[in-house]
Design an enzyme around this catalytic site. Sequence first.
Site, short mmCIF file in Angstrom:
data_model
loop_
_atom_site.label_atom_id
_atom_site.label_comp_id
_atom_site.label_asym_id
_atom_site.label_seq_id
_atom_site.Cartn_x
_atom_site.Cartn_y
_atom_site.Cartn_z
N GLY A 1 0.75 -1.24 0.00
CA GLY A 1 0.00 0.00 0.00
C GLY A 1 0.78 1.29 0.00
O GLY A 1 0.20 2.37 -0.16
N PRO B 1 4.27 -5.23 -0.95
CA PRO B 1 4.22 -4.04 -1.80
C PRO B 1 4.07 -4.38 -3.28
O PRO B 1 4.62 -5.38 -3.76
CB PRO B 1 5.57 -3.37 -1.55
CG PRO B 1 6.48 -4.49 -1.15
CD PRO B 1 5.62 -5.51 -0.43
N TYR C 1 -9.47 6.30 -11.84
CA TYR C 1 -9.28 6.88 -10.49
C TYR C 1 -8.96 8.37 -10.56
O TYR C 1 -8.46 8.93 -9.58
CB TYR C 1 -8.12 6.20 -9.75
CG TYR C 1 -8.07 4.69 -9.84
CD1 TYR C 1 -9.00 3.90 -9.15
CD2 TYR C 1 -7.10 4.06 -10.59
CE1 TYR C 1 -8.94 2.52 -9.22
CE2 TYR C 1 -7.04 2.67 -10.67
CZ TYR C 1 -7.96 1.92 -9.98
OH TYR C 1 -7.89 0.54 -10.05
N CYS D 1 -12.86 5.44 -28.25
CA CYS D 1 -14.11 6.13 -28.53
C CYS D 1 -14.90 6.36 -27.25
O CYS D 1 -15.96 5.78 -27.04
CB CYS D 1 -14.93 5.32 -29.53
SG CYS D 1 -16.41 6.17 -30.03
N GLU D 2 -14.32 7.14 -26.35
CA GLU D 2 -14.98 7.47 -25.08
C GLU D 2 -14.52 8.87 -24.69
O GLU D 2 -13.32 9.17 -24.74
CB GLU D 2 -14.52 6.52 -23.96
CG GLU D 2 -14.85 5.08 -24.19
CD GLU D 2 -15.96 4.55 -23.32
OE1 GLU D 2 -16.52 5.30 -22.50
OE2 GLU D 2 -16.29 3.36 -23.49
N TYR E 1 -0.07 -1.29 -12.26
CA TYR E 1 -1.47 -1.20 -12.68
C TYR E 1 -1.60 -0.47 -14.02
O TYR E 1 -2.57 0.23 -14.27
CB TYR E 1 -2.32 -0.55 -11.57
CG TYR E 1 -2.08 -1.16 -10.21
CD1 TYR E 1 -2.51 -2.46 -9.96
CD2 TYR E 1 -1.39 -0.49 -9.20
CE1 TYR E 1 -2.26 -3.06 -8.73
CE2 TYR E 1 -1.14 -1.08 -7.97
CZ TYR E 1 -1.58 -2.36 -7.75
OH TYR E 1 -1.34 -2.95 -6.54
#
Length: 430
Positions: A243, A286, A327, A354-355, A383
């Site tokens: 974290g 981690p 996020y 396409c967004e 990520y």
Amino acid sequence: MKLPHHLTISDGHLHIGGHDCVALAEKYGTPLYVTSEDRICELFKNYQMALSGRYQKVQVLYAAKANGNLAVMRALAQMGAGADVFSSGELHMALGAGMRVEKLLFNGSSKTPDDLWLAVEKGVRVSVDSLDELHQLDAAAKAAGKVAKIAFRVNPALDVPTHPKIATGLATSKFGIPHTEIPAAYREALACSHVKPIGLHCHIGSQILAIEPFARAAQVMVRIAKELTGMGVKLEFIDLGGGLGIPYHHDTDPSPTPEDYAVKVVPIFKAGVEACGIAPELWVEPGRSLVADSTVLLTRVNSTKSAHKRFANVDAGFNLLIRPAMYDAYHELVVANKADAAVQMEYTVTGPICETGDILAADRKLPALAAGDIIAVLDAGAYGFAMSSQYNSRPRCPEVLIRGTEAALMRRGETVSDITTTMQRPPWQR
Ligand code: LLP
């Protein structure tokens, strides 16, 4: 902008581990993930040293979800890392990368019967998330004639300063067993014939830039350890989770180090376990803080446009890096081929998806851009590729690993036939 030491600027170009990002983009094409193995090894060593300098028995488990490329996991395995695995796939990857089974923890809040079978068969420790799962695991181990070693995942009910979608130890979160119900869960495990509770596990959230929440979690964990020891549970490991965050805003975010973490957390752990009269291994998990800043995502400007604001349309979107869209995450940008040019204009950097939400970075001051420029999105190693998709039928891009003066593909780019290869024609369409 402050840069970590493996990112440098020379002759107007951004370099990673001494490799010219512009040359890498030319050689391998864009979009392109580039990862420095040396940087990952350096960060892993920092963790090892910070923790093992303060407590004898330490295990650093890499959270494989952050970056699941086998080459990354192999590099960490060679350094002695274990892994937090959250699926059977990650378990196979960790073993395939050469990690030792006793250094793995099979986590997950929704394990399938197959997951439990695999855990039993491989003899990997399981972090059990519910009493239902406990009894399923006990039955699976009994059927296999084995005993499964387990921890329970504690929900410590801690509020932590991070994005709500990545706070995992809130009282309302889906993970773990409420801390108040943990002693009863161990009592139930002690009564099982084919499960042996030997550990305790928690994870309070991700991208946490303060150390104090980890200290609070450690306090909760040693308090529970005391109660469990009194009940006759012999704890062999306590896993405090991962974290620790990284300074995505390079110039303004705090940048807590494993050393800062260890200075505050290990003494609480050590005093707590000594008070119980036990000496369990200290485990941490981690992910981000080991791999995030090792990697840049190189993306090419396809076109620029002035509308209600100035846009730079690039070839990587949330198909390759979903963090900004998911996020509202911030990633620093460096124009790799204009790295020391004056910052002149404000751009919103948008991907090809396409967004409307396909925005990599909004309202950033950058040098004047033109088609063909290469933008490096920093801190893309955690990520990033791991959460990529083939949305809009976009083949995923390659990943290059560099070490010293060497550079090589650690994943080739996909083609459209990689996208269609798993598709099947239903019989009525033949
Ligand atoms: N252990 C467990 C049980 C976890 O659930 C996680 C992350 C970790 C360790 C590693 O946490 P780290 O050290 O990387 O913070 N996709 C999100 C992050 C999700 C984290 C989920 N769990 C993002 O891009 O920010």
